[in-house]
Design a protein around this motif. Sequence first.
Motif, PDB file in Angstrom:
ATOM      1  N   THR A 263     -13.290  -9.237   0.082  1.00 33.02           N
ATOM      2  CA  THR A 263     -12.312  -7.663   0.240  1.00 33.02           C
ATOM      3  C   THR A 263     -13.562  -6.512  -0.369  1.00 33.02           C
ATOM      4  O   THR A 263     -12.896  -5.609  -0.810  1.00 33.02           O
ATOM      5  N   GLN A 264     -14.165  -7.159  -1.223  1.00 35.26           N
ATOM      6  CA  GLN A 264     -15.292  -6.059  -2.003  1.00 35.26           C
ATOM      7  C   GLN A 264     -16.630  -6.462  -1.422  1.00 35.26           C
ATOM      8  O   GLN A 264     -17.486  -7.183  -2.522  1.00 35.26           O
ATOM      9  N   ILE A 265     -17.009  -6.188  -0.646  1.00 31.96           N
ATOM     10  CA  ILE A 265     -18.668  -6.320  -0.081  1.00 31.96           C
ATOM     11  C   ILE A 265     -18.972  -4.721  -0.374  1.00 31.96           C
ATOM     12  O   ILE A 265     -18.779  -4.150   0.189  1.00 31.96           O
ATOM     13  N   ASP A 266     -20.218  -5.087  -0.933  1.00 30.52           N
ATOM     14  CA  ASP A 266     -20.861  -3.822  -1.069  1.00 30.52           C
ATOM     15  C   ASP A 266     -22.206  -3.224  -0.606  1.00 30.52           C
ATOM     16  O   ASP A 266     -23.556  -2.359  -0.616  1.00 30.52           O
ATOM     17  N   LEU A 267     -22.316  -4.014   0.619  1.00 30.07           N
ATOM     18  CA  LEU A 267     -23.454  -3.959   1.110  1.00 30.07           C
ATOM     19  C   LEU A 267     -23.120  -2.934   2.052  1.00 30.07           C
ATOM     20  O   LEU A 267     -22.672  -2.829   2.650  1.00 30.07           O
ATOM     21  N   ASP A 306      -0.424  -7.779  -8.517  1.00 30.95           N
ATOM     22  CA  ASP A 306       0.075  -6.427  -8.090  1.00 30.95           C
ATOM     23  C   ASP A 306      -1.403  -5.046  -7.269  1.00 30.95           C
ATOM     24  O   ASP A 306      -0.488  -5.062  -5.976  1.00 30.95           O
ATOM     25  N   ILE A 307      -2.192  -4.837  -8.280  1.00 24.45           N
ATOM     26  CA  ILE A 307      -3.679  -3.985  -7.462  1.00 24.45           C
ATOM     27  C   ILE A 307      -3.789  -5.321  -5.876  1.00 24.45           C
ATOM     28  O   ILE A 307      -3.872  -4.103  -5.043  1.00 24.45           O
ATOM     29  N   VAL A 308      -3.623  -6.188  -5.650  1.00 25.89           N
ATOM     30  CA  VAL A 308      -4.497  -7.231  -4.950  1.00 25.89           C
ATOM     31  C   VAL A 308      -3.526  -7.529  -3.671  1.00 25.89           C
ATOM     32  O   VAL A 308      -3.815  -6.630  -3.148  1.00 25.89           O
ATOM     33  N   LYS A 309      -2.215  -7.523  -4.624  1.00 23.30           N
ATOM     34  CA  LYS A 309      -0.905  -7.392  -3.502  1.00 23.30           C
ATOM     35  C   LYS A 309      -0.636  -6.177  -2.583  1.00 23.30           C
ATOM     36  O   LYS A 309      -0.845  -5.861  -1.405  1.00 23.30           O
ATOM     37  N   ALA A 310      -1.073  -4.961  -3.444  1.00 20.24           N
ATOM     38  CA  ALA A 310      -0.755  -3.270  -2.880  1.00 20.24           C
ATOM     39  C   ALA A 310      -1.527  -3.602  -1.348  1.00 20.24           C
ATOM     40  O   ALA A 310      -1.798  -3.085  -0.442  1.00 20.24           O
ATOM     41  N   PHE A 311      -3.864  -3.567  -1.922  1.00 18.32           N
ATOM     42  CA  PHE A 311      -4.451  -3.475  -1.281  1.00 18.32           C
ATOM     43  C   PHE A 311      -3.920  -5.204   0.229  1.00 18.32           C
ATOM     44  O   PHE A 311      -4.712  -4.186   1.436  1.00 18.32           O
ATOM     45  N   GLU A 312      -3.983  -5.414  -0.423  1.00 17.98           N
ATOM     46  CA  GLU A 312      -3.640  -6.540   1.285  1.00 17.98           C
ATOM     47  C   GLU A 312      -2.821  -6.019   1.938  1.00 17.98           C
ATOM     48  O   GLU A 312      -2.888  -6.640   2.990  1.00 17.98           O
ATOM     49  N   LYS A 313      -1.655  -5.454   1.195  1.00 21.61           N
ATOM     50  CA  LYS A 313      -0.820  -4.961   2.443  1.00 21.61           C
ATOM     51  C   LYS A 313      -0.659  -3.921   2.581  1.00 21.61           C
ATOM     52  O   LYS A 313      -0.505  -4.248   4.065  1.00 21.61           O
ATOM     53  N   GLU A 314      -1.436  -3.329   2.486  1.00 19.64           N
ATOM     54  CA  GLU A 314      -2.215  -1.890   3.268  1.00 19.64           C
ATOM     55  C   GLU A 314      -3.636  -1.869   4.540  1.00 19.64           C
ATOM     56  O   GLU A 314      -3.000  -1.436   5.635  1.00 19.64           O
ATOM     57  N   GLU A 315      -4.639  -3.322   3.907  1.00 18.79           N
ATOM     58  CA  GLU A 315      -5.061  -4.240   5.223  1.00 18.79           C
ATOM     59  C   GLU A 315      -4.155  -4.652   5.850  1.00 18.79           C
ATOM     60  O   GLU A 315      -4.612  -4.187   7.249  1.00 18.79           O
ATOM     61  N   ALA A 316      -3.125  -5.206   5.616  1.00 22.44           N
ATOM     62  CA  ALA A 316      -2.482  -5.953   7.110  1.00 22.44           C
ATOM     63  C   ALA A 316      -1.997  -4.602   7.915  1.00 22.44           C
ATOM     64  O   ALA A 316      -1.943  -4.629   9.339  1.00 22.44           O
ATOM     65  N   ALA A 317      -1.184  -3.668   7.274  1.00 26.36           N
ATOM     66  CA  ALA A 317      -1.116  -2.386   8.123  1.00 26.36           C
ATOM     67  C   ALA A 317      -2.278  -1.713   8.964  1.00 26.36           C
ATOM     68  O   ALA A 317      -1.713  -1.038   9.688  1.00 26.36           O
ATOM     69  N   ARG A 318      -2.972  -1.808   8.111  1.00 27.25           N
ATOM     70  CA  ARG A 318      -3.633  -0.943   9.381  1.00 27.25           C
ATOM     71  C   ARG A 318      -4.522  -1.961  10.437  1.00 27.25           C
ATOM     72  O   ARG A 318      -5.084  -1.154  11.558  1.00 27.25           O
ATOM     73  N   GLU A 319      -4.761  -2.952  10.438  1.00 22.92           N
ATOM     74  CA  GLU A 319      -4.655  -4.386  11.361  1.00 22.92           C
ATOM     75  C   GLU A 319      -3.997  -3.414  12.397  1.00 22.92           C
ATOM     76  O   GLU A 319      -4.140  -3.625  13.599  1.00 22.92           O
ATOM     77  N   VAL A 320      -2.698  -3.659  12.049  1.00 18.58           N
ATOM     78  CA  VAL A 320      -1.299  -3.915  13.217  1.00 18.58           C
ATOM     79  C   VAL A 320      -1.287  -1.533  13.191  1.00 18.58           C
ATOM     80  O   VAL A 320      -0.654  -1.138  14.856  1.00 18.58           O
ATOM     81  N   ARG A 321      -1.501  -1.027  12.936  1.00 17.28           N
ATOM     82  CA  ARG A 321      -1.663   0.463  13.321  1.00 17.28           C
ATOM     83  C   ARG A 321      -2.122   0.862  14.321  1.00 17.28           C
ATOM     84  O   ARG A 321      -3.491   0.415  14.175  1.00 17.28           O
ATOM     85  N   PRO A 322      -2.018   1.853  15.366  1.00 19.54           N
ATOM     86  CA  PRO A 322      -2.361   1.702  16.028  1.00 19.54           C
ATOM     87  C   PRO A 322      -3.924   3.550  15.707  1.00 19.54           C
ATOM     88  O   PRO A 322      -3.130   3.877  15.407  1.00 19.54           O
ATOM     89  N   GLN A 323      -4.982   3.133  16.449  1.00 17.08           N
ATOM     90  CA  GLN A 323      -5.833   4.029  16.296  1.00 17.08           C
ATOM     91  C   GLN A 323      -6.407   4.135  17.627  1.00 17.08           C
ATOM     92  O   GLN A 323      -5.770   4.990  18.443  1.00 17.08           O
TER      93      GLN A 323
END
Length: 350
Positions: A263-267, A306-323
């Motif tokens: 989740t922390q790729i700097d490439l 708590d930070i890791v959980k918050a980002f995981e929640k946001e990433e999961a929501a982004r995956e199901v959010r219609p683009q």
Amino acid sequence: MQRNFVFHSLEEQQAVFGTQDIWAKKLETAFGVTLTLRGDTVDIQGDETPKAMTEAVLKAMIQLSKQGEDLREDMVERLIEEAREGSLDSLFKAMDNAVTLNYKGLPIKCKTFGQQNYVEMLREKAVTICIGPAGTGKTYLAVAQAAQELKDGTIERIIMSRPAIEAGEERLGFLPGDLAQKVDPYLRPLYDALRDVFGQERADKLRENGTVEVAPLAYMRGRTLNHARIIIDEGQNASLSTLKMALTRLGENSKMVLTGDVTQIDLPKISDSGLTRCAEILRGVNGIGVIHLTNRDVVRNKIVKDIVKAFEKEEAAREVRPQSAPRSYDKNRIRTVDGKEAPHDDTRRM
């Protein structure tokens, strides 16, 4: 119906309840129970399941206190979480044996069941690939295990490496100094782990005599590494071909661990990262272990979990959010600061 819990000494009571009853209040809030101290007996009032979990945590806190563990907030939070999951026994199994002793003579122990599985894999496998979020002890435990192997004489040296990839703030070419000085900031997390395990003075001596080597990943090319523990950190910032190069450096009586947080790729492009693909290709190969740590294994400051959980929640929501459909680009129009569109003008003022 209430449960009773008995302290056997004033020291037990003080350790478990904490300064100004801070831990007792945390247990009451976490489980929705009421703790009332009468002499050396604690009355636990509430629903049956929360009472049982509270009693289990109280027993665990006493046991840890007797073992010399410091009952800090992160530890109490972990006990509460494990009690809810019904896995306190697994936690104690994880903390039962020390990985090694640090320079102060204090044991370095696993703090989660996932970490225990990771260390067992480090001991048993020729190659271990560990993927997990920040704060799960991926690098720290790898260094601790390497230190023990050095003490046992099963290896002759420790080689630590990571890609010299910036996290967006600095560019390698603009940093001052020669090449060694330029890459030094990228290797600093490895120096920190060495210092924590060996102490600053011994860590410096080990590096000076070549027993411990810290170098950018690109420096591994063309080498054969015998009788060594090789630690490749931040593997998510290496391409698949680079990781293949590193893995094929393994020589006689050597072991390697690749660690990284995908989740922390700097490439420049996320698709350039080869760590996940490397794990998929090598999974199932004899002598290679792959383990994924999770936010439950975060042992850094509680806020990190708590930070890791918050980002995981946001990433999961982004995956199901219609683009939304991409808007067609009109080279003859530009958007102004106030959001309105205006005709594009290629005329440049001198």
